[in-house]
Every structure is written in C-alpha cells, then in structure tokens.
Enzyme design. Structure first.
Site, short mmCIF file in Angstrom:
data_model
loop_
_atom_site.label_atom_id
_atom_site.label_comp_id
_atom_site.label_asym_id
_atom_site.label_seq_id
_atom_site.Cartn_x
_atom_site.Cartn_y
_atom_site.Cartn_z
N THR A 33 84.17 -30.10 1.37
CA THR A 33 83.81 -28.44 1.89
C THR A 33 82.25 -28.82 2.38
OG1 THR A 33 84.84 -27.40 0.22
CG2 THR A 33 83.38 -26.30 1.42
N ARG B 182 86.15 -13.81 -0.70
CA ARG B 182 86.17 -13.76 -2.08
C ARG B 182 84.93 -13.40 -2.78
NH1 ARG B 182 90.47 -14.19 -5.27
NH2 ARG B 182 90.21 -15.39 -7.31
N LYS C 189 85.21 -20.12 -15.41
CA LYS C 189 86.25 -19.18 -15.42
C LYS C 189 87.31 -19.34 -16.45
CE LYS C 189 89.12 -21.34 -11.84
NZ LYS C 189 89.92 -20.86 -10.79
N CYS D 158 82.10 -23.48 -5.70
CA CYS D 158 82.77 -22.98 -4.31
C CYS D 158 82.29 -21.70 -4.03
CB CYS D 158 84.36 -23.03 -4.42
SG CYS D 158 85.07 -24.61 -4.86
N LYS E 195 84.87 -9.60 -19.33
CA LYS E 195 86.09 -9.95 -18.47
C LYS E 195 87.12 -9.13 -18.96
CE LYS E 195 85.70 -13.38 -15.74
NZ LYS E 195 85.84 -13.43 -14.31
N ARG F 169 96.95 -1.90 1.80
CA ARG F 169 95.81 -2.50 2.47
C ARG F 169 94.53 -2.72 1.81
NH1 ARG F 169 98.81 0.06 6.13
NH2 ARG F 169 97.57 1.85 6.15
N LYS G 160 87.58 -22.55 6.28
CA LYS G 160 87.64 -22.71 4.77
C LYS G 160 86.42 -21.97 4.07
CE LYS G 160 86.86 -24.58 0.83
NZ LYS G 160 87.45 -25.16 -0.51
#
Ligand code: SAJ
Length: 430
Positions: A119, A212, A315, A259, A413, A245, A205
C-alpha cells in the site's frame, strides 16, 4: 513453468508466495531479514494467521516454494514490502519499495513483469519505483511490464480472501496491465478489474480503507449521541442498516491495525485537501479518551485504582497489536493521573498512581507486560474490553465477579450480550 520472485515475506508476501507455489508456479521468497529466511528454511512460519502454517508448509514441501537471501531473475517480481508510517509527521517511508526496485533492477530482463502490492501513496509506482527499475536500462511499459495490484485481504481470513476477493490491476500501460491479469487469474476467483493507470489503482485501494475509517467515525459519533439520548447505539445502527442504501459500521474503542488508521494519510499525502477525512481520524483517535470518560462516569477518577485492559490485539481473534486501541487506552489511563493535581509525597515524588494491567489470549509480545486473565483482573476495580475476542464473549460473570473488587466493565465491542444485565455487573457498552 513460470518463475516468480516475491520480495518481502510478511503478512501479504508469505501467503501470496505460498498461493502461487500451490498453484504450481516456481516461487522464490526473498526477505532482507535473514532470520525470516533461516526460520522458513527450518519450517518456522513467523506470521500468525489462521491456516497459514499448513498452507506454507505444503508449498515448501512441494518444492515449488523456496526461500533465498539473494535476489535473482524471474519472469514476475512481486513486491510486498512494508511502507511504515511516521505517526508524528504523517509521512510514509518508501525506502523499502525503493530498495526492492534497486535489488530487482540488475536482474530485470525484457519481457519481465514487476508488480507492486504494498500500500503506497498515489503516484509511487510511477514516481518512485519506475525510475529505480529503469536504472536497468530497460523502459517500463515497453521493455518490461510495471503494475500496481493492491492487496485487499482481511487479516484473520487472508488465505480465503486472497482467492475470493476482487482485485484491481493498474498497469503503467495496457500491455503491463494484461501481463498481470494473466498471472492473477490463475488463482483469483473474484473479479479482476483493470485500469491502464497505476496511480488510479493506488488511489482506489486507499479510498476503500478511508471509506471504512470515515464510516467508523460516523458510527463512533452516533455512539456518543445515542448515549446522550439514553439509547443503544448498536440497536439503532442495526435498525438504520435495514435500509437498502445504508451501511453504518460499528462503534468501538478506536481504529487499529496497520491499514485503516494510516491509509487516509497516504491518500492525502500529495494533496492539501484532507478535511472530513482528517476529522474522521481525529474522532477515531479520540475514542480512547471517550472510553475512559465513560469509565470515570461509573467509578469516579481512575487515579489510585487498578484497571484491567482486556484485548490488546487491534481486532478480534488475531494476535496483531499494531496501533492497538487497547494499548492506547492503557497509555491514556496512565496520563489521566498526570492531569490531576498531585499530592506530593514525603520524598518529593508524585503520589498519584494507577495500576493498569494488560491481558490478551492471542498476542505474544515480549515487550508488553501481558498477564494471564486471572492476574490481570484480580482485585481490579474495573475492566475494559477493548477487543472482540471470542474468549471475552464466553466470560463467566460469576467467575469474574469473584476475581474483581468491583463489578464494572466497559464493553467497547458489545461482546457481553444481554445475559449480563441480570448479573452483579454494571456494563457500560460503547
Ligand atoms: N473497526 C471498527 N468498527 C467496524 C469495523 C472495524 O471499529 O465496524 C475497527 C477494528 O476493530 C479494527 C480496525 O477497525 O481496530 C480495522 O479493522 P478492519 O477489520 O476494518 O480492517 P483491517 O485493517 O484488518 O483490514 C483492512 C481491510 N480493508 C477493508 O475492509 C476496506 C482489508 O480488506 C485490507 O486488505 C486491509 O485493511 C489492508 O491491508 O489494507
């Protein structure tokens, strides 16, 4: 049999090398870290990823995958080196990409293909990698193919996603693009989308991860608003997402990994216009403080208390602590003590203190003082669940209550479920 050199045997390079080898390509894996090469020669798989050990072992045992500490000739060179990011300057390091290009150049032959999977900020393939490769005397596009083909796999599900995900291939020209399509279509089951522009592929990318990250910032802001209205943000988001949507992501303790917290800065690297995207980053980075605020609403100041942070991986069900929200919460807990006016102790030192314990069943990191769960929560006044590991969904409230001195949990979470409502615990869900 086509030959491939994979440069960089980390999270992406190693499974990619094994994938091609298991599809009958003759693959050589190269890494500048000699310990990685020696380890792989002894069958030690250094990347923690479900199923990877067997997958790489199969490739090594077939003889299709070998490893080397030297670069040589191959029809395809795939670069999957890290592009580390400096959190202070918000600048990426492209040295490893350059180094890989310099290592390849002396071995490059007419008709070969070089593919960058790392990346990178938009423009890197053409502005940084291409000139280094052209020191070989060959021209990109006409003598050799040059392509950016970003990896898009989700840690924890890499082997499946390598095969099933769609790919984007951006060549410096159409011929380059087609050369890479022929290679990837040997194992990719998803769609292969193409563009005759490597910069567009780099940009796309980064857009995916930025989308997100910004979406999670919306979820985090919604969580704060929902709390003010006294409603459950996750129920509200789930109901909102019934609209065809709408796809609001989930709130949490912040965004970790290598990322999502980084790629928005890559996207803005050569531009002056990061506005909403930069603000989304701030919102996500601010979640650690918000989590502690919510904890203090329950237990009062955290100063002089023992607080257990459960989940240091970035995560659930992975062992990777990079940019860990749990670690950030732990650090912020420490700094809370510095904000309070401190009574000075007899020896002149500051007497404010806090005991923050860390635990994670997946992370193995000698530099972190990780404790077994039982020790981390022993006599703790509160626990913060910062990662959605399955182990935390299965926690037994009675057992936990017996360990802790006070039954307060901040569940960032939402792993605990409604059965905890009827226990002795006060559960604060983010
Ligand atoms: N997170 C939330 N709320 C959510 C989803 C995630 O707070 O609704 C948090 C996670 O807890 C974690 C962080 O975001 O801390 C990132 O996790 P992730 O699962 O969203 O993504 P990564 O970093 O593991 O992998 C991403 C993926 N990108 C996309 O889904 C667009 C993956 O496909 C990429 O290959 C990878 O980045 C990469 O290498 O770029």
């Amino acid at each position: 049999m086509s030959t491939i050199y994979v440069h960089g045997l980390g999270y992406i390079g190693l499974p990619t090398a094994a994938m091609f080898a298991n599809y009958d390509y003759q693959v050589t894996g190269y890494d500048t870290d000699k310990a990685v090469i020696e380890g792989l020669r002894d069958g030690n798989i250094h990347v923690d990823e479900p199923g990877l050990r067997a997958f790489v072992t199969r490739a090594l045992e077939s003889g299709n995958l070998t490893v080397s500490d030297e670069v040589g000739e191959a029809k395809y060179h795939i670069i999957a080196v890290p592009t580390p990011f400096d959190d202070e300057t918000k600048e990426p390091t492209l040295e490893y990409v350059k180094d890989a290009g310099e290592a390849i150049a002396p071995h490059l032959r007419p008709g070969d293909t070089v593919i960058l999977e790392s990346t990178v900020p938009p423009g890197t393939t053409v502005e940084t990698l291409q000139p280094v490769l052209e020191e070989s005397g060959l021209d990109a596009g006409s003598d050799f193919a040059l392509v950016h083909c970003p990896e898009t796999v989700l840690p924890g599900n890499i082997i499946t996603e390598l095969k099933q995900n769609d790919r984007i291939i951006g060549g410096v020209n159409g011929v380059s693009m087609e050369a890479a399509v022929r290679l990837y279509e040997s194992f990719v089951e998803g769609e292969i989308y193409t563009t005759a522009d490597a910069t567009t592929a780099e940009f796309v990318k980064l857009v995916q991860n930025t989308y997100r990250d910004s979406n999670i910032a919306i979820a985090n802001e919604i969580a704060k608003l929902a709390d003010e209205y006294g409603i459950d943000s996750r129920e509200a988001i789930s109901l909102a997402n019934n609209h065809p949507r709408v796809n609001v992501h989930q709130p949490g303790p912040g965004v970790g990994g290598h990322c999502l917290p980084v790629d928005p800065w890559f996207l803005g690297q050569n531009a002056d216009n990061l506005d909403l995207i930069a603000h989304a980053r701030e919102i996500n980075d601010g979640m650690a403080d918000y989590v502690i605020d919510r904890l203090e609403d329950e237990v009062g100041t955290v100063v002089d208390k023992k607080i257990a942070v459960l989940g240091i991986a970035y995560k659930g069900n992975v062992g990777d602590p990079r940019n860990s929200p749990g670690l950030k919460i732990a650090r912020q807990l420490q700094t809370r003590t510095e904000r309070i006016e401190s009574p000075v102790s007899a020896d002149g030192g500051i007497s404010n203190s806090i005991e923050v314990t860390l635990s994670d069943p997946h992370v193995e990191d000698q530099t972190l003082d990780l404790l077994p769960l039982e020790e981390a929560v022993e006599e703790a006044e509160a626990a913060i669940i910062a990662t959605d590991h399955d182990e935390y969904s299965d926690l037994d409230p009675q057992w936990l209550s017996d360990q802790m001195s006070n039954d307060v949990i901040v569940d960032t979470k939402a792993v605990l479920g409604t059965s905890w409502d009827s226990t002795t615990f006060t559960v604060v869900t983010i």
